[in-house]
Design a protein around this motif. Structure first.
Motif, mmCIF file in Angstrom:
data_model
loop_
_atom_site.group_PDB
_atom_site.id
_atom_site.type_symbol
_atom_site.label_atom_id
_atom_site.label_comp_id
_atom_site.label_asym_id
_atom_site.label_seq_id
_atom_site.Cartn_x
_atom_site.Cartn_y
_atom_site.Cartn_z
ATOM 1 N N SER A 139 1.058 -1.485 -0.304
ATOM 2 C CA SER A 139 -0.504 0.043 0.227
ATOM 3 C C SER A 139 0.655 1.891 -0.047
ATOM 4 O O SER A 139 0.220 3.007 -0.446
ATOM 5 C CB SER A 139 -0.713 0.015 1.370
ATOM 6 N N ASP A 140 2.369 1.075 0.150
ATOM 7 C CA ASP A 140 3.350 2.119 -0.107
ATOM 8 C C ASP A 140 3.707 2.957 -1.053
ATOM 9 O O ASP A 140 4.078 3.449 -1.519
ATOM 10 C CB ASP A 140 3.793 2.482 1.654
ATOM 11 N N PHE A 141 3.539 2.149 -2.452
ATOM 12 C CA PHE A 141 3.830 1.999 -3.088
ATOM 13 C C PHE A 141 2.652 2.966 -4.001
ATOM 14 O O PHE A 141 1.688 2.656 -3.950
ATOM 15 C CB PHE A 141 4.092 0.631 -4.057
ATOM 16 N N LYS A 142 3.173 3.281 -5.104
ATOM 17 C CA LYS A 142 2.499 4.278 -6.295
ATOM 18 C C LYS A 142 3.483 4.247 -7.505
ATOM 19 O O LYS A 142 4.337 4.562 -7.772
ATOM 20 C CB LYS A 142 2.455 6.159 -6.113
ATOM 21 N N VAL A 143 2.496 3.222 -8.520
ATOM 22 C CA VAL A 143 3.198 3.335 -9.828
ATOM 23 C C VAL A 143 2.089 4.413 -10.677
ATOM 24 O O VAL A 143 1.166 4.168 -10.849
ATOM 25 C CB VAL A 143 2.867 2.186 -10.194
ATOM 26 N N ASP A 144 2.865 5.179 -11.206
ATOM 27 C CA ASP A 144 2.071 6.414 -12.383
ATOM 28 C C ASP A 144 2.385 6.073 -13.842
ATOM 29 O O ASP A 144 4.082 6.379 -13.509
ATOM 30 C CB ASP A 144 1.867 7.732 -11.342
ATOM 31 N N LEU A 145 2.368 6.545 -14.336
ATOM 32 C CA LEU A 145 2.339 6.218 -16.292
ATOM 33 C C LEU A 145 1.538 7.859 -16.380
ATOM 34 O O LEU A 145 0.104 8.052 -16.767
ATOM 35 C CB LEU A 145 2.239 5.304 -16.784
ATOM 36 N N THR A 146 2.257 9.004 -17.049
ATOM 37 C CA THR A 146 1.720 10.420 -17.040
ATOM 38 C C THR A 146 2.999 10.717 -18.590
ATOM 39 O O THR A 146 4.155 11.205 -18.226
ATOM 40 C CB THR A 146 1.878 11.210 -15.932
ATOM 41 N N GLU A 147 2.390 10.866 -19.182
ATOM 42 C CA GLU A 147 2.353 11.849 -20.273
ATOM 43 C C GLU A 147 3.372 11.221 -20.945
ATOM 44 O O GLU A 147 5.435 12.171 -21.226
ATOM 45 C CB GLU A 147 2.723 13.160 -20.779
ATOM 46 N N GLY A 148 4.041 10.036 -21.128
ATOM 47 C CA GLY A 148 5.286 9.087 -22.345
ATOM 48 C C GLY A 148 6.435 8.810 -20.033
ATOM 49 O O GLY A 148 7.464 8.408 -20.676
ATOM 50 N N LYS A 149 5.325 9.124 -18.959
ATOM 51 C CA LYS A 149 6.987 8.899 -17.919
ATOM 52 C C LYS A 149 6.720 7.953 -16.811
ATOM 53 O O LYS A 149 5.320 8.532 -16.673
ATOM 54 C CB LYS A 149 7.101 10.156 -16.919
ATOM 55 N N LEU A 150 7.047 6.870 -16.470
ATOM 56 C CA LEU A 150 6.740 6.143 -15.432
ATOM 57 C C LEU A 150 7.034 6.400 -14.226
ATOM 58 O O LEU A 150 8.896 6.179 -13.868
ATOM 59 C CB LEU A 150 6.993 5.050 -15.633
ATOM 60 N N THR A 151 6.438 6.625 -13.368
ATOM 61 C CA THR A 151 7.381 7.328 -11.707
ATOM 62 C C THR A 151 6.609 5.979 -10.867
ATOM 63 O O THR A 151 5.385 5.756 -10.781
ATOM 64 C CB THR A 151 6.821 7.957 -11.527
ATOM 65 N N ILE A 152 7.905 5.464 -9.941
ATOM 66 C CA ILE A 152 7.549 4.634 -9.130
ATOM 67 C C ILE A 152 7.858 5.451 -7.600
ATOM 68 O O ILE A 152 8.846 5.386 -8.009
ATOM 69 C CB ILE A 152 8.411 3.491 -9.140
ATOM 70 N N SER A 153 6.588 4.924 -7.024
ATOM 71 C CA SER A 153 7.264 6.431 -5.923
ATOM 72 C C SER A 153 6.539 5.129 -5.030
ATOM 73 O O SER A 153 6.154 4.400 -4.404
ATOM 74 C CB SER A 153 6.956 7.789 -6.015
ATOM 75 N N GLY A 154 7.258 5.070 -3.376
ATOM 76 C CA GLY A 154 7.330 4.720 -1.802
ATOM 77 C C GLY A 154 7.630 5.221 -1.237
ATOM 78 O O GLY A 154 8.604 6.304 -1.249
ATOM 79 N N GLU A 155 7.540 4.336 0.224
ATOM 80 C CA GLU A 155 8.350 5.090 1.103
ATOM 81 C C GLU A 155 8.308 3.804 1.885
ATOM 82 O O GLU A 155 7.576 2.969 2.411
ATOM 83 C CB GLU A 155 7.517 5.856 1.940
ATOM 84 N N ARG A 156 9.944 3.508 2.772
ATOM 85 C CA ARG A 156 10.191 2.616 3.684
ATOM 86 C C ARG A 156 10.346 3.921 5.479
ATOM 87 O O ARG A 156 10.913 4.401 5.285
ATOM 88 C CB ARG A 156 11.500 2.137 3.275
ATOM 89 N N LYS A 157 9.548 3.415 5.662
ATOM 90 C CA LYS A 157 9.637 3.672 7.391
ATOM 91 C C LYS A 157 9.821 3.147 8.784
ATOM 92 O O LYS A 157 10.351 2.283 8.619
ATOM 93 C CB LYS A 157 7.942 4.243 8.175
ATOM 94 N N PHE A 158 10.587 4.249 9.330
ATOM 95 C CA PHE A 158 11.935 3.843 10.126
ATOM 96 C C PHE A 158 11.183 3.519 11.410
ATOM 97 O O PHE A 158 10.101 5.220 11.562
ATOM 98 C CB PHE A 158 12.699 4.758 10.334
#
Length: 142
Positions: free
Chosen positions: A61-80
């Protein structure tokens, strides 16, 4: 066409002396960093492109995968989680914080069929290619 890495939000090797000192002291004195760049492998076969990110300890649930205008962005967070009763850290080498990796993707992919699977600490994003139509015609020589 190949996948091209977009850019990193924070380079692994700092380009200034003060950045190198900050990175050294933040990573080696046990202070968790706010951002990090997970290791990424990019591969291609006849049917698809595949991106694998090594991010153990992150919830799906902490990942976000997004495709916008030909750019794939993978983001998220590892919590301490600092509240561990009875634990004193002597070394903290694991990277924590938020991350974001972006890639320009070729036009020959099926955007609606992109799949992301997280298993055994690796996020695998598969970008299926469009089928190439083979146009073949016999040309009569006159």
């Amino acid at each position: 066409m190949k996948l091209v890495r977009f850019n990193q939000t924070e380079p692994y090797f700092p380009n200034t002396f003060s950045g190198m000192l900050d990175k050294f002291f933040n990573e080696n004195m046990g202070t968790p960093i706010k951002h990090f760049n997970p290791a990424v492998d990019v591969s291609e076969d006849e049917k698809s492109y595949e991106i694998q990110l090594a991010v153990p300890g992150v919830k799906k649930s902490d990942f976000k995968v997004d495709l916008t205008e030909g750019k794939l962005t993978i983001s998220g967070e590892r919590k301490f989680e600092e509240k561990k009763e009875g634990k004193n850290y002597h070394s903290l080498e694991t990277q924590y914080g938020s991350f974001s990796r972006s890639f320009y993707v070729p036009e020959d992919i099926h955007a609606e069929d992109i799949a992301a699977v997280y298993e055994d600490g690796v996020l695998k994003v598969t970008l299926p290619k469009k089928e190439k139509k083979v146009v073949k015609a016999a040309i009569e020589v006159k």
